[in-house]
Design an enzyme around this catalytic site. Structure first.
Site, PDB file in Angstrom:
ATOM      1  N   HIS A   5       0.816  -1.215   0.000  1.00  0.00           N
ATOM      2  CA  HIS A   5       0.000   0.000   0.000  1.00  0.00           C
ATOM      3  C   HIS A   5       0.851   1.267   0.000  1.00  0.00           C
ATOM      4  CE1 HIS A   5      -2.636   2.963   2.352  1.00  0.00           C
ATOM      5  NE2 HIS A   5      -3.214   2.819   1.176  1.00  0.00           N
ATOM      6  N   HIS A  41       0.568  10.865  -1.805  1.00  0.00           N
ATOM      7  CA  HIS A  41      -0.681  10.680  -1.074  1.00  0.00           C
ATOM      8  C   HIS A  41      -1.032  11.927  -0.284  1.00  0.00           C
ATOM      9  CE1 HIS A  41      -3.639   9.306   1.820  1.00  0.00           C
ATOM     10  NE2 HIS A  41      -3.806   8.225   1.097  1.00  0.00           N
TER      11      HIS A  41
END
EC number: 4.6.1.-
Length: 273
Positions: A5, A41
């Site tokens: 991830h 992110h």
């Protein structure tokens, strides 16, 4: 598929694959003209992770290409699937087509090397908003226009917004998608989420008329939740700790039913429970 991830810096590719990931997920942010700009992110992100690692998107693609091109010094044989978490929330709905076009051009140039011995991993375009289905259309039409429609064999899709399964099916219909569908379900590791919708997705995958080929659950960092997801019949688990998932898969309860996917496993093929 053990899916690492938030792999947003080139150095993290080695890190996650060495922990056992055969797949990675990478965040893609766009500028105001719908150009894919950074693998980034940002804050907030999963508990226990640094949220701010980044590369320029095209630079990351170069590193990813090396990691997935046989013969390259950075090559990882087991890295076979990449999920691009497309942060299209910053775009207007009418920019989705352009985003798909620009994404396709970037990948063609920097990852697929214009179809000449580029990276070999399969790619999942993960879109958070059903209204952005035209991103898929733009992507597909661009590869056709650039005379590489065969690269669509390497591309799959995911709508990641935890929408109603019926609504997701409608969006795929509008985009003309009839296969290569991964369905995600999940929530940040800071919060708990039940498996109800995962079970619905698995039931759709296993039915004779479902649209889903594969189901993955995110973000799973603990052994107990890994077992629960495997028991629900998922095809992939996205995690911050690939070694935890690999450990659970080696338990006797799971070795008979699951194995880690390799390049020879078709990520668009449905395996039913």
């Amino acid at each position: 598929w053990i899916m690492g991830h938030m792999v947003d810096a080139i150095a993290q590719i080695d890190e996650f694959v060495s922990l056992g990931a055969n797949s990675i997920e990478t965040d893609v942010s766009f500028d105001k003209n719908a150009n894919p700009e950074y693998t980034y992110h940002g804050i907030p992100c999963d508990c226990g992770r640094t949220c701010t690692k980044w590369e320029y998107f095209n630079t990351f693609l170069g590193g990813l290409r090396k990691a997935t091109t046989p013969g390259d010094s950075k090559y990882h044989e087991k890295l076979v699937l990449v999920v691009f978490d497309l942060k299209t929330g910053s775009l207007y709905d009418n920019q989705a087509y352009d985003a798909g076009t620009k994404l396709a051009k970037s990948l063609l140039q920097n990852y697929w090397n214009k179809g000449n011995n580029g990276g070999r991993a399969c790619i999942v375009l993960s879109i958070p908003n059903l209204d952005h289905y035209k991103l898929i259309t733009g992507f597909k039409e661009t590869l056709t226009k650039e005379e590489h429609p065969e690269l669509m064999d390497k591309v799959g899709y995911d709508f990641s917004g935890n929408d109603d399964i019926g609504d997701v099916a409608k969006a795929y219909k509008k985009a003309g998608v009839t296969g290569h569908v991964w369905q995600s379900d999940g929530i940040t590791n800071c919060l708990l989420r039940g498996l109800d919708r995962v079970r619905k997705a698995v039931a759709n995958r296993d039915s004779s008329n479902g649209y889903i080929n594969k189901v993955y659950y995110w973000t799973v960092d603990k052994r107990a939740s890994t077992r629960d997801a495997l028991d629900a019949g998922v095809d992939g688990i996205m995690t911050n700790y690939p070694d935890v998932i690999a450990d659970v898969l080696s338990e006797s309860a799971y070795t008979a039913k699951f194995r880690i996917a390799t390049y020879d496993d078709n990520p668009w093929e449905t395996f039913k429970n």
